[in-house]
Design an enzyme around this catalytic site. Structure first.
Site, PDB file in Angstrom:
ATOM      1  N   ARG A  28       1.235  -1.056  -0.445  1.00  0.00           N
ATOM      2  CA  ARG A  28      -0.208   0.150   0.163  1.00  0.00           C
ATOM      3  C   ARG A  28       0.157   1.271   0.095  1.00  0.00           C
ATOM      4  O   ARG A  28       0.332   2.431  -0.498  1.00  0.00           O
ATOM      5  CB  ARG A  28      -0.881  -0.203   1.303  1.00  0.00           C
ATOM      6  CG  ARG A  28      -2.093   0.958   1.304  1.00  0.00           C
ATOM      7  CD  ARG A  28      -2.971   1.358   2.339  1.00  0.00           C
ATOM      8  NE  ARG A  28      -3.002  -0.406   2.778  1.00  0.00           N
ATOM      9  CZ  ARG A  28      -2.261   0.340   4.174  1.00  0.00           C
ATOM     10  NH1 ARG A  28      -1.866   1.385   4.218  1.00  0.00           N
ATOM     11  NH2 ARG A  28      -2.338  -0.631   5.246  1.00  0.00           N
ATOM     12  N   ASP A  77      -8.406  17.815 -15.260  1.00  0.00           N
ATOM     13  CA  ASP A  77      -8.424  16.850 -15.713  1.00  0.00           C
ATOM     14  C   ASP A  77      -8.016  16.426 -17.274  1.00  0.00           C
ATOM     15  O   ASP A  77      -8.938  17.180 -18.365  1.00  0.00           O
ATOM     16  CB  ASP A  77      -9.749  16.398 -15.764  1.00  0.00           C
ATOM     17  CG  ASP A  77     -10.484  15.060 -15.618  1.00  0.00           C
ATOM     18  OD1 ASP A  77      -9.256  13.998 -16.034  1.00  0.00           O
ATOM     19  OD2 ASP A  77     -11.277  14.436 -15.357  1.00  0.00           O
ATOM     20  N   LYS A 128      -8.789   5.145 -19.692  1.00  0.00           N
ATOM     21  CA  LYS A 128      -8.696   5.927 -21.155  1.00  0.00           C
ATOM     22  C   LYS A 128      -7.173   5.763 -21.865  1.00  0.00           C
ATOM     23  O   LYS A 128      -7.104   4.604 -21.617  1.00  0.00           O
ATOM     24  CB  LYS A 128      -9.966   7.191 -20.921  1.00  0.00           C
ATOM     25  CG  LYS A 128     -10.945   7.144 -20.145  1.00  0.00           C
ATOM     26  CD  LYS A 128     -12.026   6.693 -20.472  1.00  0.00           C
ATOM     27  CE  LYS A 128     -12.559   6.120 -18.925  1.00  0.00           C
ATOM     28  NZ  LYS A 128     -12.492   7.217 -18.023  1.00  0.00           N
TER      29      LYS A 128
HETATM   30  C1  LIG Z   1     -13.360   8.051 -16.556  1.00  0.00           C
HETATM   31  C2  LIG Z   1     -13.306   9.865 -16.645  1.00  0.00           C
HETATM   32  C3  LIG Z   1     -13.153   9.893 -15.377  1.00  0.00           C
HETATM   33  C4  LIG Z   1     -13.206   8.636 -14.074  1.00  0.00           C
HETATM   34  O1  LIG Z   1     -12.061   7.622 -14.182  1.00  0.00           O
HETATM   35  P1  LIG Z   1     -12.433   5.995 -13.944  1.00  0.00           P
HETATM   36  O2  LIG Z   1     -10.756   5.433 -13.798  1.00  0.00           O
HETATM   37  O3  LIG Z   1     -13.487   5.813 -14.279  1.00  0.00           O
HETATM   38  O4  LIG Z   1     -12.718   6.103 -12.147  1.00  0.00           O
HETATM   39  C5  LIG Z   1     -12.471  11.120 -14.852  1.00  0.00           C
HETATM   40  N1  LIG Z   1     -12.438  11.985 -15.828  1.00  0.00           N
HETATM   41  C6  LIG Z   1     -12.853  11.510 -17.168  1.00  0.00           C
HETATM   42  C7  LIG Z   1     -12.598  12.963 -17.879  1.00  0.00           C
HETATM   43  C8  LIG Z   1     -12.928  10.529 -17.178  1.00  0.00           C
HETATM   44  O5  LIG Z   1     -13.754  10.387 -19.027  1.00  0.00           O
END
Ligand SMILES: *Cc1c(COP(=O)(O)O)cnc(C)c1O
Length: 384
Positions: free
Chosen positions: A50, A175, A200
């Site tokens: 962890r 983000d 992604k």
């Molecule tokens: C999918 C996504 C998230 C969240 O990520 P997870 O891996 O599903 O927890 C946050 N921001 C964006 C732009 C996303 O497409």
């Protein structure tokens, strides 16, 4: 590593061959604990999974190098990364300004998980800088944005927002999931921190969940690392390794995603069935000039508004074959989704709601002629 170009860093940062065997790929350290040479005698700092794992460290080094950050931390999901960042930095009474079309899960995390703990959030239209100026309060600690945004591909000027936010004493978090560092590096444009859903484009193969926080400087590294350690939403060794492997081809993948999406956007703009084509690579897109300045390519995401309305959009999302109906994005295979009932169901009826005639495409790296033919047969099918 920082002297090398992006594509080189993506392949080599944090990826030194195994020193004992020469294995060119660093192994997956599938181990929960590490033997100590006497009490407290940690080898290379490793103690318990962890707190740290060599496979995770290798991904974290790679992530920091990609974004031009001083450090990075890897988590079990994008939302776990966001949560650690927010709780590591904020305290009760702090205020967050959230772009009004950010990922629905970010909105949900702030308004339903963190609000009861005293974090206040308001959403704001970030493409209008005067609106942002008016919305910032003395207790605003973070301005949080996504560009291109999801699912309407709005572009905001990161450098301009950083200037305004910093002047008011707030931090800027970007983000960067949609663009990926191959196309856009927010830290270099003035952002303080970057978050990713590595699920992604970074992972890139729809086979692993993950998230990351990347730090522009070391002010918040210890605080967020403490959250990672104390709460424990870390990425597992195999997951970290898969993400590392995906990242090595990020540069070529993003190039092809962008090229395919551009061709599809141009095709869609010529079709009367689509009333709106949301893609920053089109000259008609309101964010085209800013995107051209702050991005290297326009990315693989695009959304289409069906002229015939919501029912046509739903039917179209169910009419394609290569574009498979699924949530998520950023994999090599093309996906289609109907945001109001899928990715953005949690914001339906709120101020973040998506127009009901919109479908979202995650354009993969298949042959683009096949992809366009698939969309054409989908249109023909719903016209019948
Ligand atoms: C999918 C996504 C998230 C969240 O990520 P997870 O891996 O599903 O927890 C946050 N921001 C964006 C732009 C996303 O497409």
């Amino acid at each position: 590593m920082s002297e090398h170009a992006f594509a080189t860093r993506a392949i080599h940062a944090g990826q030194a061959p195994d020193p004992t065997t020469g294995a060119i790929i660093p192994p997956i350290y599938q181990s929960s604990t590490h033997v100590q040479d006497g009490i407290g005698g940690f080898r290379d700092g490793y103690e318990y999974n962890r707190a740290g794992n060599p496979t995770r460290s290798s991904l974290e080094t790679q992530l920091a190098a990609l974004e031009g950050g001083v450090d990075a931390l890897s988590f079990a999901s994008g939302l776990a990364a966001e949560d650690a960042l927010l709780r590591g930095i904020l305290k009760p009474g702090d205020h967050v300004l959230l772009g009004n079309d950010v990922y629905g899960g970010t909105y949900r995390l702030l308004t339903r998980v963190l609000a009861p703990w005293g974090i206040e959030t308001t959403t704001v239209e970030l493409s209008d800088i005067d609106v942002l100026r008016a919305a910032i309060r003395p207790e605003t600690r973070i301005v949080w944005l996504e560009t291109p945004s999801n699912p309407l591909l709005k572009i905001v000027d990161i450098a301009l927002i950083a200037e305004v936010a910093h002047a008011a004493g707030a931090l800027v978090v970007v983000d960067n999931t949609f663009a990926s560092p191959a196309l856009q590096q927010p830290l270099g444009l003035g952002a303080d921190l970057v978050v990713h859903s590595t699920t992604k484009y970074l992972g890139g193969h729809s086979d692993v969940l993950g998230g990351a926080v990347v730090f522009g400087d070391d002010r918040f590294v210890e605080q967020v690392k403490f959250q990672q350690f104390a709460v424990g939403a870390v990425s597992a060794p195999l997951d970290a390794w898969l993400t590392t492997r995906g990242i090595k081809t990020l540069a070529v993948r993003m190039h092809q995603h962008s090229e395919n999406a551009q061709a599809i956007a141009e095709w869609a703009a010529s079709r009367p069935e689509f009333a709106q084509v949301y893609y920053p690579g089109l000259a008609a897109h309101p964010g085209h000039a800013v995107a051209g300045r702050q991005m290297i390519g326009f990315g693989g995401m695009l959304s289409l508004g069906l002229a015939a309305g919501a029912d046509a959009a739903r039917a179209f999302a169910e009419s394609t074959e290569l574009f498979q109906l699924a949530e998520s994005l950023g994999g090599v295979e093309s996906l289609i989704g109907y945001p109001p009932e899928m990715t953005h169901a949690s914001v339906r009826g709120t101020e973040l709601a998506v127009p009901e005639n919109v479908v979202r495409l995650s354009v993969g790296i298949e042959d683009v002629a096949d992809l366009i033919a698939d969309l054409e047969q989908g249109l023909a099918r719903i016209a019948r």
